[in-house]
Design a protein around this motif. Structure first.
Motif, mmCIF file in Angstrom:
data_model
loop_
_atom_site.group_PDB
_atom_site.id
_atom_site.type_symbol
_atom_site.label_atom_id
_atom_site.label_comp_id
_atom_site.label_asym_id
_atom_site.label_seq_id
_atom_site.Cartn_x
_atom_site.Cartn_y
_atom_site.Cartn_z
ATOM 1 N N MET A 34 -1.604 4.725 3.246
ATOM 2 C CA MET A 34 0.073 5.117 3.434
ATOM 3 C C MET A 34 0.391 5.374 4.939
ATOM 4 O O MET A 34 1.530 5.095 5.213
ATOM 5 C CB MET A 34 0.257 6.522 2.437
ATOM 6 N N ALA A 35 -0.251 6.047 5.647
ATOM 7 C CA ALA A 35 0.261 6.505 7.120
ATOM 8 C C ALA A 35 0.487 5.455 7.724
ATOM 9 O O ALA A 35 1.384 5.376 8.774
ATOM 10 C CB ALA A 35 -0.831 7.398 7.681
ATOM 11 N N ILE B 271 11.097 1.925 4.584
ATOM 12 C CA ILE B 271 10.316 1.874 3.442
ATOM 13 C C ILE B 271 10.585 2.758 2.255
ATOM 14 O O ILE B 271 11.021 3.748 2.488
ATOM 15 C CB ILE B 271 8.805 2.401 3.926
ATOM 16 N N ALA B 272 10.551 2.189 1.101
ATOM 17 C CA ALA B 272 10.970 3.144 -0.191
ATOM 18 C C ALA B 272 9.894 3.926 -0.662
ATOM 19 O O ALA B 272 8.697 3.414 -0.198
ATOM 20 C CB ALA B 272 11.281 2.202 -1.252
ATOM 21 N N GLU C 7 4.149 4.915 -2.882
ATOM 22 C CA GLU C 7 3.149 5.035 -3.921
ATOM 23 C C GLU C 7 2.462 3.857 -4.561
ATOM 24 O O GLU C 7 1.229 4.209 -5.082
ATOM 25 C CB GLU C 7 4.234 5.498 -5.424
ATOM 26 N N ALA C 8 3.011 2.635 -4.351
ATOM 27 C CA ALA C 8 2.197 1.452 -4.858
ATOM 28 C C ALA C 8 0.871 1.178 -4.040
ATOM 29 O O ALA C 8 -0.046 0.990 -4.486
ATOM 30 C CB ALA C 8 3.064 0.186 -4.698
ATOM 31 N N GLU C 9 1.068 1.335 -2.573
ATOM 32 C CA GLU C 9 0.094 1.414 -1.524
ATOM 33 C C GLU C 9 -1.100 2.483 -2.149
ATOM 34 O O GLU C 9 -2.106 2.207 -2.205
ATOM 35 C CB GLU C 9 0.535 1.734 -0.408
ATOM 36 N N PRO D 128 2.412 11.460 -8.485
ATOM 37 C CA PRO D 128 2.475 11.907 -6.996
ATOM 38 C C PRO D 128 3.841 12.393 -6.544
ATOM 39 O O PRO D 128 5.041 11.565 -7.153
ATOM 40 C CB PRO D 128 2.080 10.494 -6.421
ATOM 41 N N ILE D 129 3.930 12.966 -5.626
ATOM 42 C CA ILE D 129 5.321 13.539 -5.003
ATOM 43 C C ILE D 129 5.358 12.876 -3.866
ATOM 44 O O ILE D 129 4.560 13.046 -2.667
ATOM 45 C CB ILE D 129 5.446 15.014 -4.698
ATOM 46 N N LEU D 130 6.302 12.037 -3.404
ATOM 47 C CA LEU D 130 6.536 11.379 -2.134
ATOM 48 C C LEU D 130 8.116 11.837 -1.839
ATOM 49 O O LEU D 130 8.912 10.840 -1.984
ATOM 50 C CB LEU D 130 6.252 9.839 -2.440
#
Length: 428
Positions: free
Chosen positions: A201-202, A209-210, A215-217, A234-236
């Motif tokens: 993710m990083a 980016i949404a 979350e998909a990654e 998950p919390i994003l």
């Protein structure tokens, strides 16, 4: 199951330790969870009851464990009931566990099809002086939901009204709160997968980016590493959404200049990881963001040093609260004079740090364990301070999973970047 086979010695050992806690001449009955329905003929899937998994390793619906250590016929002292496969089930759902496979997983020799449960129960029940039944006694549980266990308890009390019923949950809490070496290895595997997800993710994060793309990654990385998926929703949360503690919609775009708070974890073999990291969307923290981040990191390091044998959750909370007060005063968020005059029952730091500092971790993300219990070696707890400033559209929380040992503790996430320089270097 996707995960590698777990050594059955774990489940054999767990049952033996439970037996030592039972009163003489006791019968124990533990049920699996239901397959939860959604709408029409759909289902939400199956997640095993953690107590029957802990005692058997069986990850299949319609399973029942019966223990009667003092029963005269030793063949009936451990019985595992599993669902029998039919031609119809084979076609529509696939094979279920055979009796041989159930023994290999659990270490239990006597395997019986579930449809024979009532017949065998009547053979055992009148030899028992008390019967231990299980229930989800977590203080955050939904008491309105009628689980398979609740239905069985109601039925059992009607059928056998003169039998003494005992609570199994306190015994399971006592066992599950101390992690065995195999359990620790499974949690470390969940953490390893979680770390891979964070790095992915990083490197993917950039302005516009949404949140759901991140979350998909994360989901991709989890699944490709034999995880069933997320340990929890998950919390994003980017920008001001980071000040919403349980933000899970993950539907906004990450804006240049914002920080995104990411609270997530992988599940592996039914065991869980739980991590929180905060990243600057454009790869660089502003000076103010650094100030708040470093304050949270200092609180985290101080709190982590208190996760030791002999301490307890209430003392930890109070001591961390004092440290947080100092940091909030330094950040200009609290007034020192007002803090001196505050009520002990309503500390001012709660405005910016409204949640707890730690919780137990294991088969449940918020695992069993009393907040009043003294910390012991073998416990795994999170360490998760945060500062949330809605008026600045900034929320920072940092969280690692900590194993308490006889000689201090071990940060199980020490190799996952958390220092500002390491985070910015990772993103570059």
């Amino acid at each position: 199951m996707r995960y590698e086979k777990i050594d059955s010695q774990l489940f054999i050992s767990n049952r033996e330790r439970l037996k030592k806690l039972l009163k003489p001449n006791s019968l124990v009955i533990v049920h699996s969870n239901d397959v939860m329905p959604s709408n029409a003929d759909g289902t939400l899937g199956f997640h095993q009851n953690n107590d029957i998994f802990y005692l058997t390793g069986i990850d299949q619906e319609e399973s029942i464990l019966v223990l009667f250590p003092d029963f005269p016929d030793e063949k009936f002292r451990e019985i595992l009931f599993v669902r029998e496969t039919s031609e119809h089930i084979k076609i529509w759902e696939g094979e279920k566990l055979s009796k041989k496979q159930a023994t290999e997983v659990s270490g239990i020799q006597k395997i019986v099809w579930t449809n024979n449960f009532e017949t065998i129960l009547r053979k055992l029940i009148f030899e028992a002086e008390q019967v231990y039944l299980n229930l989800n006694e977590h203080d955050g549980a939904d008491w309105q939901f009628e689980s398979r266990e609740r239905r069985f308890i109601s039925t059992f009390k009607k059928q056998f009204p003169l039998h003494q019923v005992e609570r199994l949950a306190p015994l399971m809490f006592k066992l599950r709160v101390i992690k065995q070496p195999i359990e620790i290895a499974l949690i470390k595997k969940a953490i390893e997968i979680t770390g891979k997800g964070f790095v992915r993710m990083a490197r993917y994060l950039k302005p516009n980016i949404a949140e759901f793309e991140l979350e998909a990654e994360l989901s991709h990385e989890f699944l490709r590493n034999r995880s069933r998926g997320h340990a929890f929703s998950p919390i994003l949360a980017s920008g001001e959404s980071a000040c919403v503690l349980h933000y899970v919609t993950n539907n906004l775009n990450c804006k240049d200049g914002d920080v995104i708070l990411m609270d997530f974890g992988a599940e592996y073999g039914n065991y869980n990881a739980d991590i929180t990291r905060c990243l600057p969307v454009n790869g660089k923290f502003t000076q103010r963001q650094k100030q708040v981040y470093e304050a949270v990191l200092r609180v985290m390091k101080a709190a982590r040093s208190m996760l030791i044998v002999g301490n307890n959750m209430e003392k930890l909370r109070k001591d961390v609260g004092k440290i947080m007060e100092f940091e909030l005063i330094e950040l200009g968020l609290l007034n020192a004079d007002e803090v001196d005059k505050q009520s002990d029952d309503a500390p001012l730091y709660k405005k910016y740090f409204p949640h707890g500092i730690s919780h137990h971790l294991g088969l449940d993300v918020h695992d069993v364990g009393s907040r009043y219990e003294t910390f012991k070696a073998g416990m795994i707890l999170t360490c998760e301070p945060g500062i949330y400033i809605p008026e600045e559209k900034l929320g920072i929380r940092l969280e690692n999973d900590i194993l308490i040992t006889e000689n201090g503790n071990e940060d199980l996430m020490a190799n996952i970047p958390i220092e500002i320089l390491d985070v910015e270097r990772l993103m570059s």
